[in-house]
Scaffold this active site. Structure first.
Site, mmCIF file in Angstrom:
data_model
loop_
_atom_site.group_PDB
_atom_site.id
_atom_site.type_symbol
_atom_site.label_atom_id
_atom_site.label_comp_id
_atom_site.label_asym_id
_atom_site.label_seq_id
_atom_site.Cartn_x
_atom_site.Cartn_y
_atom_site.Cartn_z
ATOM 1 N N GLU A 146 5.951 9.443 13.474
ATOM 2 C CA GLU A 146 7.256 9.502 14.147
ATOM 3 C C GLU A 146 7.753 10.924 13.959
ATOM 4 O O GLU A 146 8.240 11.285 12.882
ATOM 5 C CB GLU A 146 8.222 8.487 13.514
ATOM 6 C CG GLU A 146 7.817 7.041 13.703
ATOM 7 C CD GLU A 146 8.021 6.551 15.140
ATOM 8 O OE1 GLU A 146 8.839 7.139 15.872
ATOM 9 O OE2 GLU A 146 7.346 5.589 15.528
ATOM 10 N N CYS B 59 16.620 13.377 14.802
ATOM 11 C CA CYS B 59 15.372 13.656 15.530
ATOM 12 C C CYS B 59 15.556 13.524 17.041
ATOM 13 O O CYS B 59 14.911 14.217 17.811
ATOM 14 C CB CYS B 59 14.271 12.725 15.056
ATOM 15 S SG CYS B 59 14.730 10.994 15.165
#
Ligand code: NAD
Length: 484
Positions: A231, A265
């Site tokens: 991720e 993110c």
């Protein structure tokens, strides 16, 4: 981003000598416990996961968590509740609701020529899971992968970030109180212990962090053929087109960008604004920043701080370098390295030679590019790596489709920010440079599971196609071809 070490070498693998005997002990303990974990029913797994829910529902524990995150990087309590606690609890609910169904064997249709066969999928845990988490949502991003690993029947070793030591200590205490070491253990530490972990063989490694470290993880995993979920991050673009409702959209954009001080993110990294909206955009973004954080954002309790002095200096350099190269700061631009403060900052006149438009910003700085044609937008987005998220602010269906169909991204939100990652049932993850594998819900369960095909013959056989391949057998094979 943290310091980057060398990836483990093949020699490290073979010597097996370790500087972390406790890690070795727990690793063996968990290895010996895998069959017990595998045999656990959905009910037993849910019971284990529910212990976390009960722990987190306790007001005192919530207070401790909020204080820990305030201590680590001044994260406002409201943001801890909304972005760390609520999502963790909603994933627990998602698992409780669905685990029985996910664990059930599934049947597959069998072609007529194979009559007598029964084909099923059986989900078994991949085994020992390693979860490595970053610092930016230090609680949620450590816990949610562990939840899916436990749901799949894996043991877990969890390595939270060393940059948020108080939150990591809370996580360690929570798991130590709630789980046996043979089920879940937390190890705090820096690169050396993570490297020792990566030297081991895993059923699955779930890594959340930067693309640079993601490559180190994947290289290490290739030596043991441990499977990986990565991720990662990148520059997530935002487009505000000629049809967008500027006051409404700019308010949403400012929230998506400045929550957690831009250290998200999936934060919009930069925004492309249609030329016709230039004046409105600049007026509105100034108004909204003042509305959110007041005239003196440094005094606002609602703006988080940057995680470390080093990260603050990096952001200061990004602003200074872009200004030296011709960019203009129209809002903010104030940095106080000592107190790890960066004000919400808007920069115009940027270009692709500036680091600001090359690196993931990961802070409260928003570069703005004005554009006149939709093709310019597509060219800009496709010039960079495929992003984790992409944002489209528009009320024109044709534009939304055009921007979506001509680009690629892990996920896309239209007229909203971040909330795609808040829906537990929506697959979450990047594509190539922004990530490998999808998390959340069934996808999260599958990442930690081996979908094992079990094909059983109940009647008939295919002995009529066994050798010797006489003309009759070949004729039958010809018929089979017709059915395929
Ligand atoms: P990072 O990659 O520096 O660190 C992540 C983890 O890896 C930490 O636990 C760290 O201790 C460990 N690590 C660091 N260097 C290592 C090495 N050489 N070998 C082994 N382990 C190492 O990331 P970060 O700075 O903590 O987080 C920021 C990055 O994470 C950003 O790029 C952001 O976009 C990304 N991110 C992605 C997601 C997502 O869900 N896709 C979520 C949050 C953050």
């Amino acid at each position: 981003m943290s310091e980057i070490a060398q990836s483990p070498t093949q020699k490290d693998h073979n010597t097996n000598a370790s500087k972390f005997p406790e890690l070795d002990r727990i690793y063996s303990l968990q290895k010996n416990n895998l069959q017990t974990l595998k045999n656990r029913s959905a009910r037993e797994r849910i019971k284990a996961i529910d212990r976390i829910r009960v722990y987190l529902s306790n007001e005192e524990n919530q207070e401790l968590l909020c204080k820990a995150m305030y201590q680590d990087f001044g994260k406002p309590t409201a943001e801890v509740r909304v972005t760390e606690l609520v999502p963790t609890l909603s994933h627990i609910t998602e698992i409780k609701r669905n685990l029985h169904r996910w664990m059930r064997n599934s049947s597959h249709p069998v072609p007529i020529q194979f009559i007598g066969l029964n084909a099923k999928s059986k989900f078994e845990p991949k085994g020992q899971a390693l979860v490595i988490a970053p610092w930016n949502y230090p609680f949620f991003l450590s816990i949610y992968p562990a939840l899916y690993a436990i749901a799949a029947g894996c043991s877990v070793i969890l390595k939270p970030s060393e940059l948020t030591p108080t939150t990591s200590a809370f996580i360690e205490k929570m798991f130590h109180e709630l789980f046996e070491p043979a089920e879940v253990r937390v190890f705090q530490g820096e690169i050396s212990i993570t490297t020792a972990m990566l030297n081991k063989k895993w059923g699955h490694i779930f890594f959340t962090g930067s693309p640079a470290v993601g490559k180190i993880v994947m290289e290490a995993a290739s030596k043991t053929l441990s499977s990986v979920s990565l991720e990662l991050g990148g520059k997530s673009p935002c487009v505000l087109d000629e049809s967008a409702n500027v006051p409404k959209m700019v308010e949403r954009l400012a929230w998506g960008k400045f929550v957690n001080a831009g250290q998200t993110c999936i934060a919009p990294d930069y925004v492309m604004v249609h030329e016709s909206k230039r004046a409105d955009f600049e007026k509105e973004i100034k108004r909204v920043i003042e509305k959110f954080y007041g005239e003196k954002p440094k005094q606002s309790e609602d703006l988080a701080r940057i995680i470390s002095t080093k990260h603050t200096q990096r952001l200061e350099e990004l602003i200074n370098e872009s200004v030296t190269q011709g960019a203009k700061v129209i809002v903010g631009g104030k940095v106080d390295v000592e107190s790890k403060y960066v004000s919400p900052t808007i920069v115009i006149n940027v270009d692709s030679n500036m680091k600001l438009m090359q690196e993931e910003i990961f802070g409260p700085i928003l570069p703005v590019i004005y554009y006149s044609s939709n093709d310019e937008v597509i060219q800009q987005i496709n010039r960079l790596e495929k992003p984790l998220s992409m944002y489209i602010l528009s009320s024109k269906r044709k534009n939304i489709e055009y921007f979506t169909n001509n680009t690629s991204a892990g996920g896309t939100l239209v007229n909203e920010f971040l909330l795609g990652a808040a829906i537990p049932s929506v697959p979450f993850g990047g594509v190539n440079n922004s990530g490998i594998g999808k998390a959340y819900s069934l996808h999260g369960f599958l990442e930690f599971s081996n979908e094992r095909a079990v094909v059983k013959r109940s009647f008939m056989s295919i002995k009529f196609i066994y050798p010797p391949y006489s003309p009759r057998v070949q004729k039958i094979i010809g018929w089979l071809k017709r059915f395929s």
